[in-house]
Write a protein that holds these residues in place. Structure first.
Motif, PDB file in Angstrom:
ATOM      1  N   ASP A 214       2.546   5.304  -6.488  1.00 19.73           N
ATOM      2  CA  ASP A 214       2.071   3.921  -6.570  1.00 19.73           C
ATOM      3  C   ASP A 214       2.160   3.450  -8.026  1.00 19.73           C
TER       4      ASP A 214
ATOM      5  N   TYR B  15       4.334   5.716   4.378  1.00 18.41           N
ATOM      6  CA  TYR B  15       3.384   5.460   3.302  1.00 18.41           C
ATOM      7  C   TYR B  15       3.756   6.329   2.112  1.00 18.41           C
TER       8      TYR B  15
ATOM      9  N   PHE C 144      -5.802   5.734  -1.874  1.00 22.87           N
ATOM     10  CA  PHE C 144      -4.740   5.858  -0.883  1.00 22.87           C
ATOM     11  C   PHE C 144      -5.244   6.507   0.409  1.00 22.87           C
TER      12      PHE C 144
END
Length: 422
Positions: free
Chosen positions: A125, A121, A161
């Motif tokens: 972003d 992950y 997130f």
């Protein structure tokens, strides 16, 4: 050391899988940043993304065939595109052609093949409206004046997130490994540690998945001379093998895993033909284990979701070697003996494994091992190995010698001799 970390280190060998929208331009996973693509330009890859032919079961089968014990998939990369069904965004594989939750299929495929499940992950972003843009270190629009005064609320992104991590650790059963990427610090920004509310995040992760293993990239840059493990379980050096393993400022050994690509890109890159060969991967794996580390090797599926043929060929050949020599890797660690000039040692209890890379002239010199070897055999065929004092070393009572009766090694990639110690 926690039992979960010991189990992770016993596995030693894993597969990284980078797949996402960047497979379509086929110029690597950083293409949006490197080419300064704005959201509208990059959107065409979202519109074209088609997972119809993708088969995560084939990924898991290849990992198993290569002798890998765990696999890690990019659930979300830096571009913000998700391979899972998130209630927080439509920017995911579920909303593209094929309409598939690929994380779910990947998790199920790994379980079916007996492969431990890992998810990657990205903390970055480039799609989220509240992620920093102007003067950020990597954002595609970092130099675009139109974004200089754009209003943003970074805490909205942090909440976003964190909740996506919660989804990943709640909706897919047991997850064995969570691989975060990446914190950084520069003269303008400190995007590290508590900037991400890392302490709160790790607490949530541990509550949801008590046995999960975490890498170190929530806090600080993994390239630090003296890394720390404030937020994770292991250090993750990238694209290199550390000379002495990974040590902290006090010289204490840290658990670690080297992550490397098979060619020179993580995501699919059509023009990149600079592949490492099976011998390179095998010897890199042996080197990691000989320094108490793991190795995770990356593949970048193409836009169809298919792993390139050259990657498949290389990993299958590595797997052929692993099927015969895996005892010298799984559960092994650094040896009680210094590195020999002809190769490396790994060890598991009374089993010492001599990994012979160079044939040299005459017998293989086993320094200081006279009287310490009960038996010896080649792992590839389990035939007896000849440990005997050569005629021209009549007064040597300290060292042992492995006599090779051919001018070439049985396996030029790495011939392994198992030495059972007294």
């Amino acid at each position: 050391m926690e039992e979960r970390v010991k189990a992770f280190l016993n596995d030693r060998f894993g597969m990284f899988i980078h797949w996402g929208l960047y497979a379509i331009p086929a110029r690597g996973e950083w293409v949006q940043s490197y080419e300064r693509m704005d959201a509208e330009t990059y959107r065409k890859y979202y519109d074209a993304f088609d997972s119809t032919d993708c088969n995560p079961r084939e990924w898991a089968k290849l990992a198993k065939e290569a002798g890998m014990k765990y696999a890690v998939l990019t659930a979300k990369h830096h571009d913000g595109f998700c391979l899972f069904d998130s209630k927080l965004t439509d920017f995911s594989s579920v909303h593209t052609k094929g309409g598939r939750d690929l994380v779910r299929e990947f998790v199920e495929a790994c379980r079916a093949e007996g492969i431990k499940v890992g998810l990657y992950y990205s903390l970055l972003d480039w799609h989220h409206p509240d992620y920093p843009v102007y003067h950020d270190k990597q954002h595609p629009m970092r130099d675009n004046e139109a974004y200089r005064d754009k209003p943003q609320n970074f805490q909205n992104y942090v909440r976003y997130f964190h909740e996506q991590v919660r989804e990943l650790l709640t909706n897919y059963g047991k997850i064995d490994l969570l691989w975060f990427d990446f914190s950084y610090q520069d003269s303008v920004n400190d995007m590290s540690g508590e900037k991400w509310e890392a302490g709160k995040l790790v607490k949530m992760v541990r509550e949801l998945q008590p046995d999960i293993v975490l890498n170190d990239r929530l806090g600080g840059h993994t390239g630090s001379i003296f890394p720390t493990l404030q937020y994770g379980d292991f250090v993750s050096p990238e694209q290199y093998l550390p000379k002495h393993g990974m040590l902290d400022a006090n010289g204490e050994a840290l658990p670690w895993e080297a992550c490397i690509t098979l060619n020179n890109n993580w995501g699919y890159c059509f023009a990149d033909r600079g592949y490492k060969q099976p011998k390179d991967v095998i010897r890199a794996l042996v080197e990691c284990v000989s320094k108490n580390g793991n190795l995770i090797v990356n593949v970048g599926p193409d836009a169809r979701g298919e792993i390139p043929e050259e990657s498949v060929r290389i990993l299958r050949e590595v797997g052929q070697w692993m099927r015969k020599n895996g005892d010298s890797i799984y559960g092994c660690c650094a040896a009680d003996f210094e590195k020999p000039e002809w190769g490396r040692f790994t060890q598991n209890g009374k089993k010492l494994y001599a990994h012979i890379f160079e044939r040299g002239i005459g017998p293989v010199f086993l320094e200081g091992m006279s009287g310490k070897i009960r038996s010896a055999r080649y792992l590839h065929d389990l035939s007896e190995a000849d440990i005997r004092l050569p005629w021209n070393q009549p007064d040597n009572r300290t060292d042992a010698f492995l006599n090779l009766h051919a001018n070439r090694l049985p396996d030029e990639r790495d011939t392994v001799v198992e030495l059972t110690l007294v």
